[in-house]
Design an enzyme around this catalytic site. Structure first.
Site, mmCIF file in Angstrom:
data_model
loop_
_atom_site.group_PDB
_atom_site.id
_atom_site.type_symbol
_atom_site.label_atom_id
_atom_site.label_comp_id
_atom_site.label_asym_id
_atom_site.label_seq_id
_atom_site.Cartn_x
_atom_site.Cartn_y
_atom_site.Cartn_z
ATOM 1 C CB THR A 1 0.548 26.836 -3.969
ATOM 2 O OG1 THR A 1 -0.389 26.646 -5.409
ATOM 3 C CG2 THR A 1 -0.143 27.871 -2.907
ATOM 4 C CG ASP B 1 5.492 3.831 1.690
ATOM 5 O OD1 ASP B 1 5.516 4.306 3.219
ATOM 6 O OD2 ASP B 1 4.635 4.138 0.812
ATOM 7 C CG PHE C 1 -1.869 1.247 1.376
ATOM 8 C CD1 PHE C 1 -3.174 1.324 0.457
ATOM 9 C CD2 PHE C 1 -1.441 2.724 1.656
ATOM 10 C CE1 PHE C 1 -4.196 2.217 0.979
ATOM 11 C CE2 PHE C 1 -2.499 3.223 1.898
ATOM 12 C CZ PHE C 1 -3.838 3.577 0.880
ATOM 13 C CE LYS D 1 -0.583 5.794 7.701
ATOM 14 N NZ LYS D 1 -2.526 4.940 8.140
#
Lengths: 458, 458
Positions: free
Chosen positions: B341, B285, B179, B316
């Protein structure tokens, strides 16, 4: 709003600004750093840098400051107990929301929901908001196709392989020169500049032409009408012939990053008609145009559409992001399909609520409409005074969302900065004005005076 | 850390929780809402809902709360002048940073940069962080291919059409059951469940097998070694044969959403070797594993790699997001290629800094390693007591990042909740423990007592 004097007393960037950028550069890419700022000394429309230079800011952090630096009402909201809790106890909003979440939405973002929009899905950036809108449109398309049938084993298994039929080829249409963000999906719809897109894989999605209007508008009525009709025909042709289904069209009310390109209300009504006719979702990207600067809260309210868009995305001046929608079929058929850990940020939604309160208390959208008319008239005078140097003036009747072309935009931006005006460019050689909603009549002379001087020296 | 008693005195969800969700449901999709919470009454490891029920929280807002509800040091940081300014005067960080930005990075996120990582790029979500890492890897690949040549007109023009060569077919490899998020790029690398992926177009990117280890590990040494070798061979084979260049491999140190699947340090060293051999970037990750819960600050520190990964992403428990990297060639050849931005959020980076301070002051990573050993031993006893009901216990030596399988995870989660323990599931029938870093020896009896009772009734 108080009027201060712009002051520039160092070379630009100043020595402290340069030193700060060099230091930050040890851990962070600083090549885009313009100046290093002192936000404690900044106030209202005026941005102050670490060298003590003060600018009238009509760029507003790439169009994302709504009601001014150190706005007192925002300071109060940011100092509240509610805010501290939102910062410290950040929930997985989809699973464990608090009543504060509902209150912040109800008394904030939902108060300014565009006509016909009953629901909201929150996000953290305009790019994410657009991608979430694309996913909603795609799931709706497949839901209609699937009817009441359950997901098949073939679908659920093939999608884990990124293969059909579970991962179908579905398209989002966007317009030439558009900007919708930099994620892999949103970037596939961005068409403004190579610097955003080069080297990144893209989906095979259609690009429609966006009207290239001629100015002044009143001298090119028939040509512009024909141009808009040509573009609408191309949209329909692409919907009918594209090799994969076009599930949504996304459009900015004014193409901003791409050069402040406008189209008429009739064009957008035509787009609403053709999307409705073919069951294609219409997504209006109000990331830059939303929150009042066009003289209406949402720029698409200028169009008086016969039926509302399907989805409206927002970010920037909202200081948070997300999309509104009206049709509950855009809520996916099952839970957890539109989901992530945080789903937005209550802290930023509380800032948004305070901004909305400030806008409503000061009637700042109406003020922006009024000030915009005056500002436009002044720039029109400069355009007459400096033929060829300030051309294609546009944004009449669109609040302070005013732009013009100039032979060398980068040069003009630099010249304005030396005169204490922070101004921005877009497209190829366009100057875009993005003052805050607290920009008033009193600030016009500073902007116009500097512009007169800078343009005269071009 | 104080030890409170879990108390559940209503049906779940309680009447006030249900009413709150119904009300919120008028504007927001609430089908994933578990309970509505009262964060003012929540404290440390204990989450309180609007009905007054108090839970020992070992799920921690989907593994994203590091140092407890209403942590005093975080409350102080959230109440600071610096925070108010960050909330009110949000800069376009890439253009107009303040010295506060540099200080927050230097004294916060850069203090815990993984070994070998000198630079940071900030983001707002794990999904965005991963996509930014993919883009960095792709730009690096093309830069090496292009050498010193300038961008060609063919490249810059074709990319606006989403066509080759400007929009090349480049791939990111991920593993089965992984994931990595839900953006269009990150979702193309997510392979865990159909609910995330169905109906959304995906890139044609390769999926490698992830080792399916057998437990207990000490009884399956040879089999597991062979399994990991098989997977590494498949990785290399895919790199060599995939129709488009594999620019990066992304891997979770422990596949979390996909079922808490572990692999050995040798496997990850093998992955480092094969990626290095073929010039493929290795992205680790650490969105869920980072920030201490495995008993090291970064889970990949368990591997003792001979050279660091190329990019490490986080979110997280950091309460913000981004990626670290060491090779300055991963800074794109021109400015504005990795840009947006806001580029993260100083407010959230300040929260992150306070979390890091709290972790270091309390030596909470070492504490988590120690408490994890004790917790694992207790669960091991339960596994022996209830054969078939609590199987494939995993996470030994990985702090409190412990998981096991059970015949009906949803049922066990519900039973635990009635006993006042908020616990989470993942994969098919896996229970994942995600206590905060302030979970101590004193909390173990509450968790184990409830687990004993709930499992006995399965």
């Amino acid at each position: 709003m108080s009027v201060l004097e712009p002051v520039v007393s160092t070379a630009l960037p100043g020595p402290k600004s340069l030193a700060a950028a060099e230091s930050l550069g040890q851990v962070f890419d600083t090549r885009a750093v313009s100046i290093t700022c002192d936000y404690d000394k900044s106030e209202g429309n005026y941005l102050v840098d670490v060298d003590g230079n003060r600018y009238l800011d009509v760029y507003s952090q790439i169009a994302s400051i709504a009601v001014g630096y150190n706005n007192k009402h925002l300071v109060a909201a940011a100092s509240s107990h509610e805010m501290v809790s939102a910062l410290v106890n950040r929930p997985a909003t989809g699973n464990f929301p608090s009543p504060a979440w509902h209150n912040a939405l109800k008394d904030g973002l939902m108060k300014v929901a565009p006509p016909g929009m009953k629901y909201i899905f929150t996000a953290q950036s305009g790019s994410e908001a657009n991608e979430l809108a694309y996913k909603a449109a795609m799931m709706l398309y497949q839901r209609r196709k699937r009817g009441s049938a359950e997901w098949s084993a073939e679908e659920t298994e093939s999608c884990l392989e990124n293969a059909k039929p579970g991962s179908p080829e579905l398209a989002i249409m966007s317009f030439a020169n558009s900007f919708h963000g930099r994620g892999f999906g949103s970037l596939s719809t961005t068409r403004s500049k190579a610097v955003h897109k080069l080297d990144i894989p893209a989906f095979n999605w259609p690009k429609a032409p966006f009207p290239a209007l001629k100015y002044p508008l009143d001298k090119h009525v028939e040509e512009n009408k024909a141009e808009e009709e040509r573009c609408l025909k191309a949209v329909e042709e692409l919907i009918l012939t594209w090799p994969s289904p076009v599930t949504a069209v996304i459009v900015e009310p004014i193409q901003s990053e791409g050069g402040d390109n406008h189209a008429s209300a009739a064009f957008f009504q035509g787009l609403r008609d053709v999307t409705k006719k073919h069951g294609v979702a219409m997504i209006v990207d109000e990331v830059q145009t939303g929150f009042g600067s066009t003289g209406k809260f949402w720029a698409h309210e200028h169009w008086n559409l016969t039926s509302p868009p399907d989805l409206v995305t927002f970010s920037k001046k909202a200081q948070t992001a997300g999309y509104y929608f009206g049709d509950e079929l855009l809520i996916p058929d099952k839970a957890y399909r539109q989901f992530n850990t945080w789903i937005g940020d209550l802290a930023r939604v509380l800032v948004s609520k305070a901004i909305i309160e400030e806008i409503q208390a000061g009637d700042l959208v109406a003020q922006t409409a009024r000030v915009g008319e005056l500002l436009y008239a002044e720039i029109e005078k400069l355009a007459a005074k400096y033929p060829g140097k300030l051309t294609n003036l546009r944004g009449k009747g669109m609040g302070t969302y005013i732009a013009f072309d100039t032979p060398d935009a980068a040069k003009l931006v630099a010249a304005m900065r030396k005169l204490g005006i922070m101004i921005g460019s877009c497209g190829k050689n366009t100057i875009r004005l993005r003052p805050m909603l607290i920009f008033t009549e009193k600030h016009i002379p500073q902007l116009i005076g500097a512009l007169d001087q800078a343009v005269s020296q071009l």
